[in-house]
Scaffold this motif. Structure first.
Motif, PDB file in Angstrom:
ATOM      1  N   UNK A   1      -4.282  -8.566   8.524  1.00 36.29           N
ATOM      2  CA  UNK A   1      -2.451  -8.808   8.543  1.00 36.29           C
ATOM      3  C   UNK A   1      -1.934  -9.948   8.341  1.00 36.29           C
ATOM      4  N   UNK A   2      -0.363 -10.350   8.198  1.00 37.05           N
ATOM      5  CA  UNK A   2       0.572 -11.327   9.170  1.00 37.05           C
ATOM      6  C   UNK A   2       0.204 -11.327  10.353  1.00 37.05           C
ATOM      7  N   UNK A   3       0.679  -9.878  11.113  1.00 37.92           N
ATOM      8  CA  UNK A   3       0.763 -10.243  13.140  1.00 37.92           C
ATOM      9  C   UNK A   3      -0.928 -10.303  13.323  1.00 37.92           C
TER      10      UNK A   3
ATOM     11  N   UNK B   1       0.559 -13.209   2.786  1.00 33.90           N
ATOM     12  CA  UNK B   1      -0.591 -12.609   3.950  1.00 33.90           C
ATOM     13  C   UNK B   1       0.824 -11.470   4.472  1.00 33.90           C
ATOM     14  N   UNK B   2      -0.197  -9.826   4.130  1.00 33.68           N
ATOM     15  CA  UNK B   2       1.704  -9.327   3.776  1.00 33.68           C
ATOM     16  C   UNK B   2       1.743  -8.754   5.572  1.00 33.68           C
ATOM     17  N   UNK B   3       2.670  -7.622   5.755  1.00 32.84           N
ATOM     18  CA  UNK B   3       2.545  -7.443   7.141  1.00 32.84           C
ATOM     19  C   UNK B   3       1.743  -5.928   7.049  1.00 32.84           C
ATOM     20  N   UNK B   4       1.056  -5.072   8.235  1.00 33.82           N
ATOM     21  CA  UNK B   4       0.824  -4.086   8.383  1.00 33.82           C
ATOM     22  C   UNK B   4       1.283  -2.857   7.019  1.00 33.82           C
TER      23      UNK B   4
ATOM     24  N   UNK C   1       3.188  -3.365   4.920  1.00 34.26           N
ATOM     25  CA  UNK C   1       3.682  -3.924   3.366  1.00 34.26           C
ATOM     26  C   UNK C   1       1.661  -3.872   3.071  1.00 34.26           C
ATOM     27  N   UNK C   2       0.911  -3.492   3.991  1.00 31.87           N
ATOM     28  CA  UNK C   2      -0.199  -3.908   3.232  1.00 31.87           C
ATOM     29  C   UNK C   2      -0.646  -1.857   2.760  1.00 31.87           C
TER      30      UNK C   2
ATOM     31  N   UNK D   1       1.719   0.314   2.145  1.00 37.11           N
ATOM     32  CA  UNK D   1       2.170   0.946   1.118  1.00 37.11           C
ATOM     33  C   UNK D   1       2.187   0.369  -0.424  1.00 37.11           C
ATOM     34  N   UNK D   2       1.017  -0.873  -0.400  1.00 38.13           N
ATOM     35  CA  UNK D   2       0.617  -1.427  -1.624  1.00 38.13           C
ATOM     36  C   UNK D   2      -0.170  -0.703  -1.678  1.00 38.13           C
ATOM     37  N   UNK D   3      -1.157   0.118  -0.964  1.00 37.91           N
ATOM     38  CA  UNK D   3      -2.650   0.647  -1.888  1.00 37.91           C
ATOM     39  C   UNK D   3      -2.493   2.683  -0.982  1.00 37.91           C
ATOM     40  N   UNK D   4      -1.528   2.541  -1.540  1.00 38.60           N
ATOM     41  CA  UNK D   4      -0.827   4.112  -0.953  1.00 38.60           C
ATOM     42  C   UNK D   4      -0.834   4.313  -2.360  1.00 38.60           C
ATOM     43  N   UNK D   5      -1.978   5.028  -2.697  1.00 39.56           N
ATOM     44  CA  UNK D   5      -1.281   5.926  -4.351  1.00 39.56           C
ATOM     45  C   UNK D   5      -0.542   7.171  -4.226  1.00 39.56           C
ATOM     46  N   UNK D   6      -0.685   7.539  -2.607  1.00 39.11           N
ATOM     47  CA  UNK D   6       0.206   9.269  -2.948  1.00 39.11           C
ATOM     48  C   UNK D   6       1.981   9.247  -3.104  1.00 39.11           C
ATOM     49  N   UNK D   7       2.643   7.774  -3.096  1.00 38.41           N
ATOM     50  CA  UNK D   7       4.050   7.885  -3.233  1.00 38.41           C
ATOM     51  C   UNK D   7       4.444   8.451  -4.508  1.00 38.41           C
TER      52      UNK D   7
END
Length: 179
Positions: A50-52, A120-123, A125-126, A128-134
């Motif tokens: 991640x970016x951090x 590079x995403x923040x933690x 953002x990462x 949120x990008x793989x969250x399929x439950x939203x």
């Protein structure tokens, strides 16, 4: 009787050929018969950087310090010992496939530079990008409001030192297990 056997020899192979042609056309799409979709395995390879994490890595750090922050590299080249490649790929149903490359360059045992994708995403953002439950609906509330806190029953106070403690319950007696 002989004509029935002859017809069976002719119709049997034709029916088998037609069935095989039909199976081939069903397998060419993502779903079978228009509504059944096969299970797709989620493939995750490599380390998430991640970016951090990339910001925590500074030139001059040792290989052990870089490994502590970024993890073990996915690829260490025997011909380029001063280069570690961190490659991350994920394919998850309901989310866009992702691929990221981060390369650490060393001079001896010290890090000289870190090359990373610009995006590079923040933690957060990462995740949120793989969250399929939203897509499933409203997120439950995790904190109580002031009004809900006041509606809770009051806890029973603990006895203060010097006050008599309640008597323990009487001991139970059980019949013997063997006659």
């Amino acid at each position: 009787m002989y004509s029935i056997i002859r017809w069976g020899r002719l119709v049997g192979p034709l029916a088998a050929a037609a069935a095989l042609c039909g199976c081939g056309s069903l397998q060419s799409s993502d779903n079978v018969l228009g509504f059944v979709t096969p299970y797709r395995i989620e493939v995750v390879q490599g380390n998430v950087v991640t970016r951090e994490m990339a910001a925590a890595v500074k030139p001059g750090m040792s290989r052990a310090q870089v490994r502590d922050i970024l993890g073990s590299p996915l690829l260490t080249d025997a011909f380029h010992t001063d280069r570690w490649d961190y490659i991350f790929t994920i394919r998850r149903s309901g989310a866009e496939p992702q691929r990221r490359v981060v390369t650490a360059h060393f001079q001896g045992e010290q890090l000289s530079r870190l090359e990373a994708d610009d995006a590079l995403p923040t933690e957060a953002q990462f995740v949120a990008s793989i969250d399929t439950f939203k897509k499933r609906g409203k997120t439950p509330q995790l904190e109580l409001t002031e009004q809900q806190l006041q509606a809770l029953p009051t806890p029973t106070p603990k006895p203060q030192p010097g006050e008599a403690e309640p008597a323990p319950p009487p001991a139970r007696t059980y019949p013997p297990l063997e006659p």
